[in-house]
Design a protein around this motif. Structure first.
Motif, PDB file in Angstrom:
ATOM      1  N   ILE A 163       0.849  -1.183   0.000  1.00  0.00           N
ATOM      2  CA  ILE A 163       0.000   0.000   0.000  1.00  0.00           C
ATOM      3  C   ILE A 163       0.890   1.241   0.000  1.00  0.00           C
ATOM      4  O   ILE A 163       1.964   1.255   0.601  1.00  0.00           O
ATOM      5  N   LEU A 164       0.448   2.241  -0.716  1.00  0.00           N
ATOM      6  CA  LEU A 164       1.241   3.437  -0.928  1.00  0.00           C
ATOM      7  C   LEU A 164       1.022   4.456   0.190  1.00  0.00           C
ATOM      8  O   LEU A 164      -0.100   4.895   0.429  1.00  0.00           O
ATOM      9  N   GLY A 165       2.096   4.821   0.869  1.00  0.00           N
ATOM     10  CA  GLY A 165       2.047   5.864   1.890  1.00  0.00           C
ATOM     11  C   GLY A 165       2.667   7.146   1.379  1.00  0.00           C
ATOM     12  O   GLY A 165       3.359   7.167   0.362  1.00  0.00           O
ATOM     13  N   ASP A 166       2.420   8.243   2.077  1.00  0.00           N
ATOM     14  CA  ASP A 166       2.942   9.552   1.695  1.00  0.00           C
ATOM     15  C   ASP A 166       4.207   9.866   2.485  1.00  0.00           C
ATOM     16  O   ASP A 166       4.345   9.456   3.650  1.00  0.00           O
ATOM     17  N   GLY A 167       5.112  10.627   1.886  1.00  0.00           N
ATOM     18  CA  GLY A 167       6.325  11.002   2.589  1.00  0.00           C
ATOM     19  C   GLY A 167       7.358  11.622   1.669  1.00  0.00           C
ATOM     20  O   GLY A 167       7.131  11.779   0.468  1.00  0.00           O
TER      21      GLY A 167
END
Length: 308
Positions: A163-167
């Motif tokens: 799953i793609l997280g932000d950062g």
């Protein structure tokens, strides 16, 4: 002559909001098998920008880097901004690298962006940066910065892999650095992976990714005149943890050498995974090589071998 480059300083910034996979699945109407597949892949939590912008995340990472390194803005020769998602750049006629230069006073720095290898762009950019150092003997320091935010919650799913997280991350690439010296870089691009965006061919692509990664890692280590047994740690992208274990078994590298701590708690932060891991992988032994790996949609892969 290949310059003696290293990465002496790395910083990153993750949004404060932490979401878990099960809540995300409930909000976006995913079925239970999707959740189970993500958990098998090693995913548990991810970071949510929650309204923050890509430039805001990038600026926070740069601010941390400048404070930790005590490097003055005037000592930065060039800024290279990397990203994957189209929403992570400023719309024309603005330039996100230019906006960062204005914000931090990088008045003497050239600036450009690089995104053509998607999630592998940060490591792929190291080849471009190395070429710049070769062509410009006066160049001493490049700021490499990457940031991504996913605007749509339902689009965070990376098939069954994660799953793609932000950062965001920021790192200095310097001539003559004493630590994290860059020994070798290699990239791979097939182009065949683009069909996966439109069709359901995961088994074929999984095999393709496996063999490409195995070959790329072997070739990069051999290029630097080391053996696979010399590699003290592998800092991976945060996708499909079981596949990583299978890959290490195929390479006859002990599984405990894989840095896995950030799979469950951070998720996949596109261009940032390898550098977040570099900042957080403690206990690296001086004089022994370690490896960074990234893979991007479209059949891109990149490996960088560094010496602590």
């Amino acid at each position: 002559m290949t310059p003696d480059l290293g990465i002496p300083h790395v910083a990153f910034h993750l949004p404060q909001r932490i979401d878990d996979v099960r809540c995300w699945a409930k909000r976006t109407g995913q079925n239970s098998s999707t959740v189970l597949n993500l958990e098998r892949a090693g995913m548990r939590y991810y970071r949510n920008a929650d309204g923050q912008t890509a430039i805001g995340l990038a600026a926070s990472a740069i601010q941390r880097l400048l404070l930790a390194s005590a490097v003055a803005p005037g000592e930065v020769d060039c800024i290279v901004y990397v990203h994957t998602l189209q929403g992570s750049i400023a719309p024309p006629p603005q330039s996100l690298p230019g906006l960062l230069c204005d914000r931090f006073g990088f008045i003497d720095a050239e600036a450009f962006s690089f995104a053509q290898q998607h999630c592998a762009s940060a490591l792929g950019a190291l080849r471009v940066i190395r070429a710049m150092f070769i062509a410009r003997p006066h160049m001493k320091r490049v700021l490499l910065v990457g940031a991504d935010i996913m605007p749509l919650e339902s689009e965070r799913l990376m098939q069954t892999e994660g799953i793609l997280g932000d950062g965001a991350f920021a790192a200095f690439i310097e001539r003559g650095a004493a630590v994290n010296r860059l020994l070798a870089i290699a990239t791979y691009a097939s182009g065949q992976g683009w069909r996966a965006v439109l069709t359901n061919e995961e088994p074929r692509l999984a095999a393709q990714h496996f063999f490409a990664a195995r070959s790329l890692i072997r070739r990069t280590v051999q290029q630097a005149h080391f053996t696979l047994d010399d590699i003290q740690r592998i800092l991976p992208h945060h996708l499909d943890l079981p596949a990583w274990y299978r890959l290490l078994d195929a390479l006859k590298i002990p599984q405990e050498r894989l840095f896995t701590e950030n799979f469950a708690r951070i998720g996949h932060v596109t261009v940032s995974d390898a550098f977040i891991n570099l900042a957080q992988c403690h206990g690296l032994v001086r004089g022994r090589p370690f490896l960074l790996f990234a893979r991007g949609v479209g059949g891109f892969s990149a490996v960088a071998l560094l010496l602590r």
